[in-house]
Design a protein around this motif. Structure first.
Motif, PDB file in Angstrom:
ATOM      1  N   HIS A  25       0.983  -1.256  -0.033  1.00  0.00           N
ATOM      2  CA  HIS A  25      -0.080  -0.192  -0.015  1.00  0.00           C
ATOM      3  C   HIS A  25       0.934   1.256  -0.046  1.00  0.00           C
ATOM      4  O   HIS A  25       0.378   2.306  -0.080  1.00  0.00           O
ATOM      5  CB  HIS A  25      -0.992   0.093   0.980  1.00  0.00           C
ATOM      6  N   LEU A  26       2.186   1.053  -0.117  1.00  0.00           N
ATOM      7  CA  LEU A  26       3.095   2.389   0.302  1.00  0.00           C
ATOM      8  C   LEU A  26       3.271   2.832  -1.245  1.00  0.00           C
ATOM      9  O   LEU A  26       3.522   2.126  -1.924  1.00  0.00           O
ATOM     10  CB  LEU A  26       4.258   2.031   0.758  1.00  0.00           C
ATOM     11  N   ALA A  27       2.876   4.061  -1.423  1.00  0.00           N
ATOM     12  CA  ALA A  27       2.709   4.917  -2.930  1.00  0.00           C
ATOM     13  C   ALA A  27       4.273   5.369  -3.079  1.00  0.00           C
ATOM     14  O   ALA A  27       4.971   5.927  -1.880  1.00  0.00           O
ATOM     15  CB  ALA A  27       1.882   5.999  -2.875  1.00  0.00           C
ATOM     16  N   THR A  30       6.425   8.170  -0.730  1.00  0.00           N
ATOM     17  CA  THR A  30       6.486   7.862   0.684  1.00  0.00           C
ATOM     18  C   THR A  30       7.651   7.744   1.403  1.00  0.00           C
ATOM     19  O   THR A  30       8.488   7.021   1.022  1.00  0.00           O
ATOM     20  CB  THR A  30       5.300   6.661   0.941  1.00  0.00           C
ATOM     21  N   GLY A  31       7.827   8.587   2.593  1.00  0.00           N
ATOM     22  CA  GLY A  31       9.035   8.205   3.327  1.00  0.00           C
ATOM     23  C   GLY A  31       8.883   7.107   4.068  1.00  0.00           C
ATOM     24  O   GLY A  31       7.730   7.057   4.638  1.00  0.00           O
ATOM     25  N   VAL A  32      10.107   6.395   4.246  1.00  0.00           N
ATOM     26  CA  VAL A  32      10.135   5.162   5.229  1.00  0.00           C
ATOM     27  C   VAL A  32      11.426   5.041   5.581  1.00  0.00           C
ATOM     28  O   VAL A  32      12.402   5.911   5.595  1.00  0.00           O
ATOM     29  CB  VAL A  32       9.874   3.970   4.197  1.00  0.00           C
ATOM     30  N   THR A  44      13.024   6.603   0.409  1.00  0.00           N
ATOM     31  CA  THR A  44      11.769   7.104  -0.093  1.00  0.00           C
ATOM     32  C   THR A  44      11.222   6.191  -1.086  1.00  0.00           C
ATOM     33  O   THR A  44      12.072   5.459  -1.826  1.00  0.00           O
ATOM     34  CB  THR A  44      11.994   8.399  -0.916  1.00  0.00           C
TER      35      THR A  44
END
Length: 60
Positions: A25-27, A30-32, A44
């Motif tokens: 679900h991470l687009a 998105t920062g991770v 990112t």
């Protein structure tokens, strides 16, 4: 979540690139944080392919 990333320097991109299993679900954008050799580092989410197909960075 445990991920086993692989990282290396992306010479075409001019920066480090890490591949890791992430939740679907991470687009892109998105920062991770990923853990690499016991250290959590910011990252990112990006879409593939991670290269410069027009080679515009090389021909500056």
């Amino acid at each position: 979540m445990t991920a086993w990333p692989s990282a290396s320097y992306g010479y075409t991109l001019g920066r480090c690139v890490a591949y890791a299993w992430l939740p679907g679900h991470l687009a892109p954008g998105t920062g991770v944080h990923i853990e690499y050799f016991g250290e959590k580092v910011p990252a990112t989410v990006a879409e593939e392919p991670l290269y410069d197909p027009k080679m515009s960075r090389i021909r500056r």
